[in-house]
Design a protein around this motif. Structure first.
Motif, mmCIF file in Angstrom:
data_model
loop_
_atom_site.group_PDB
_atom_site.id
_atom_site.type_symbol
_atom_site.label_atom_id
_atom_site.label_comp_id
_atom_site.label_asym_id
_atom_site.label_seq_id
_atom_site.Cartn_x
_atom_site.Cartn_y
_atom_site.Cartn_z
ATOM 1 N N HIS A 6 10.376 2.532 3.828
ATOM 2 C CA HIS A 6 9.693 3.437 2.900
ATOM 3 C C HIS A 6 9.344 2.661 1.640
ATOM 4 C CE1 HIS A 6 10.832 6.877 5.392
ATOM 5 N NE2 HIS A 6 11.991 6.258 5.538
ATOM 6 N N LEU A 7 8.716 1.523 1.810
ATOM 7 C CA LEU A 7 8.438 0.644 0.674
ATOM 8 C C LEU A 7 7.230 1.139 -0.094
ATOM 9 C CD1 LEU A 7 8.910 -2.748 2.508
ATOM 10 C CD2 LEU A 7 10.553 -1.549 1.071
ATOM 11 N N GLN A 8 7.266 0.914 -1.407
ATOM 12 C CA GLN A 8 6.110 1.211 -2.230
ATOM 13 C C GLN A 8 5.073 0.108 -2.038
ATOM 14 O OE1 GLN A 8 5.871 4.010 -4.034
ATOM 15 N NE2 GLN A 8 7.835 4.612 -3.106
ATOM 16 N N HIS A 9 3.848 0.473 -1.760
ATOM 17 C CA HIS A 9 2.812 -0.516 -1.490
ATOM 18 C C HIS A 9 1.988 -0.769 -2.738
ATOM 19 C CE1 HIS A 9 3.805 -0.270 2.721
ATOM 20 N NE2 HIS A 9 3.744 1.048 2.627
ATOM 21 N N GLY A 70 6.264 3.404 13.039
ATOM 22 C CA GLY A 70 5.422 3.835 14.144
ATOM 23 C C GLY A 70 4.147 3.031 14.262
ATOM 24 N N ALA A 71 3.982 1.986 13.434
ATOM 25 C CA ALA A 71 2.765 1.181 13.485
ATOM 26 C C ALA A 71 2.763 0.295 14.732
ATOM 27 C CB ALA A 71 2.649 0.311 12.235
ATOM 28 N N ALA A 329 7.966 -2.362 7.098
ATOM 29 C CA ALA A 329 6.817 -1.781 6.409
ATOM 30 C C ALA A 329 5.786 -1.286 7.409
ATOM 31 C CB ALA A 329 6.188 -2.817 5.472
ATOM 32 N N LYS A 330 4.983 -0.350 6.970
ATOM 33 C CA LYS A 330 3.930 0.197 7.827
ATOM 34 C C LYS A 330 2.863 -0.850 8.100
ATOM 35 C CE LYS A 330 2.842 4.420 7.248
ATOM 36 N NZ LYS A 330 2.322 5.713 6.716
ATOM 37 N N ASP A 392 6.562 -8.541 -2.221
ATOM 38 C CA ASP A 392 7.163 -7.227 -2.413
ATOM 39 C C ASP A 392 8.621 -7.185 -1.977
ATOM 40 O OD1 ASP A 392 4.725 -5.597 -3.186
ATOM 41 O OD2 ASP A 392 4.046 -6.378 -1.258
ATOM 42 N N LEU A 393 8.979 -8.044 -1.014
ATOM 43 C CA LEU A 393 10.298 -7.964 -0.409
ATOM 44 C C LEU A 393 10.716 -9.340 0.092
ATOM 45 C CD1 LEU A 393 12.523 -5.920 0.552
ATOM 46 C CD2 LEU A 393 11.252 -5.766 2.704
#
Length: 475
Positions: A6-9, A70-71, A329-330, A392-393
């Motif tokens: 649930h990362l902020q993009h 789910g990507a 991540a998505k 980001d990570l």
């Protein structure tokens, strides 16, 4: 701090990327336009294998291929549909078959599959069982399940067929709707010395690609058994290693019948050595890196994830880790930082890394879960690196984190920023364990090489005799 999955993009500036396709090397180049197509899905199905009882063709399900978000994981090179059509009004796709042991998968295997994929639109790879390999070659280093998963992780592969027959037949190609099969310009022989591709060659459904010079399972095993650093980028091959590489598992070379080799074969194979089961020098080029790289930069909405390490003898433990990272991540964009050989040797010791930096670069670039590689990354993840790549990570596995030369924590900065995560891939396989497997079974692997080369030399001798003029001698 955001939870994994649930990362902020953070929006990234749009950048243009490009792909470049190198020569396929041997055989006809069919459907090269696939490099420009939009990335497609890995097709999925499970069906009974004829004549094998309840054996199945095991292909990963859509659910297995989806990350936490789910990507769908895409292969990054423009896969075509497995159904057989490119799209409305388009011609039928060209389906290509490759098969092999794929034991100790290295960038040579990946390069063969890259070239094969460039000859068509959809690549199916058959992988032999442990039993078949032991029968025809000798004991494999990795189990069949490990080998299946390693091949699945190569970004040019669209589909994997486990338990593929050792001898490639027209029936196999027809069963999987393949137009032709592709193999390197070396020879693969059965236990009784027959060419495993003889039938498809005679039918005109065989293509060849260039074998990658400078890497072989023989060479890699030799590096593990000799505690030498001769294979590192900045060092010359020692006389001890060269002597070992030239004679790994090989006594003097009579043919299986006890005869000596003809002068023609001897001249073609100096020292009575097979041209295929030998060691040659790997020369890295910019073109090779371009062929392996995706050429894509981070796009708006993608999450940039940085990982770093040696990634030596790129194996299933690495694949499991990178797959878990990819699920965070998505829309992940994974950057792998590879440390210099000397840095790896500092924290690993002995003769590590087994593969030098250039070799490790290609191995990691071939993985479908990696978007970009930093060649010679700093050991400590600095603020400058994080800012430059807009990370980001930052992720690390469960292996020990060795302090930097000054005693500091190499992940101090990402921890300060609250973007550091440790990932448990569930795999306990390490490069050390692989080396231990080899050392434990050293005599078996040496015997395997000896057996393999004896068959190749006998095949060369028989081929030369067949090509000789009737009643005459070979010039």
């Amino acid at each position: 701090m955001p939870k994994p999955g649930h990362l902020q993009h953070r929006p990234l500036a749009a950048r243009s990327g490009r792909r470049e396709c190198g020569p396929a090397g041997g055989g006809a180049l069919v459907g090269a336009r696939h490099w420009l197509r939009q990335a497609g899905e890995i097709r999925v199905s499970t069906r009974k294998r004829r004549g094998r009882g309840d054996g199945t063709v095991c292909r990963r399900s859509r659910q297995d291929l989806r990350g936490a978000s789910g990507a769908m994981i895409r292969n990054g090179h423009g896969a075509a549909s497995a159904a057989g059509l490119k799209g409305p009004g388009d011609q039928r796709i060209v389906r290509v078959w490759c098969d092999g042991c794929y034991d100790m998968v290295h960038y040579g295997h990946s390069n063969q599959l890259r070239q094969a994929r460039a000859m068509g639109d959809y690549l199916i790879v058959g992988v032999h069982t442990d039993e078949e390999i032991a029968k025809h070659k000798g004991p494999p280093v990795f189990t069949q399940e490990e080998r299946y998963k390693m091949v699945q992780a190569i970004k040019w592969v669209d589909e994997v067929v486990p338990a593929a027959p050792y001898v490639t037949t027209l029936e196999t190609l027809d069963k999987h709707n393949c137009d032709f099969c592709v193999h390197g310009n070396d020879i693969t022989l059965t236990v009784d010395g027959r060419d495993t591709y003889e039938e498809v060659k005679q039918a005109g459904r065989y293509r060849e690609c260039k074998r990658t010079q400078g890497v072989s399972t023989t060479d890699l095993v030799g590096r593990m058994l000799l505690v030498t650093k001769a294979h590192h980028s900045s060092q010359e091959m020692s006389s001890e290693y060269r002597e070992y590489a030239d004679s790994f598992g090989k006594p003097p070379h009579p043919t299986p019948a006890g005869d000596t080799l003809s002068s023609e074969v001897s001249s073609q194979c100096p020292g009575g050595q097979s041209p295929w089961t030998g060691v040659s020098q790997f020369l890295q080029t910019s073109q090779k890196i371009i062929q392996f790289a995706s050429g894509k930069e981070p796009q708006p909405g993608e999450t940039v994830i940085y990982v770093a390490g040696a990634f030596d003898l790129f194996h299933i433990g690495h694949v499991d880790f990178l797959q878990e990272v990819h699920k965070l991540a998505k829309r992940p964009y994974v950057i792998a930082g590879l440390h210099f050989d000397q840095e790896v040797n500092r924290y690993k010791g002995k003769n590590y890394p087994i593969m030098n930096l250039h070799e490790r670069t290609l191995s990691v670039l071939a993985c479908r879960y990696v978007s970009e590689v930093v060649i010679g990354a700093p050991y400590s993840v600095t603020a400058e690196l994080l800012n430059h790549f807009k990370v980001d990570l930052v992720c690390h596995g469960k292996t020990e984190i060795v302090p930097d030369r000054d005693g500091s924590d190499p992940y101090q900065e990402p921890k300060r920023r609250g973007i550091f995560y440790q990932i448990d891939s569930g795999s306990d396989l390490t490069t050390d364990l692989i080396v231990q497997r080899i050392i434990k079974n050293r005599l078996e692997y040496e015997a395997r090489n000896q057996k393999k080369e004896a068959k190749e030399l006998a095949f060369l001798e028989a081929t030369k005799q067949q090509e000789a003029p009737p009643g005459g001698e070979i010039d």
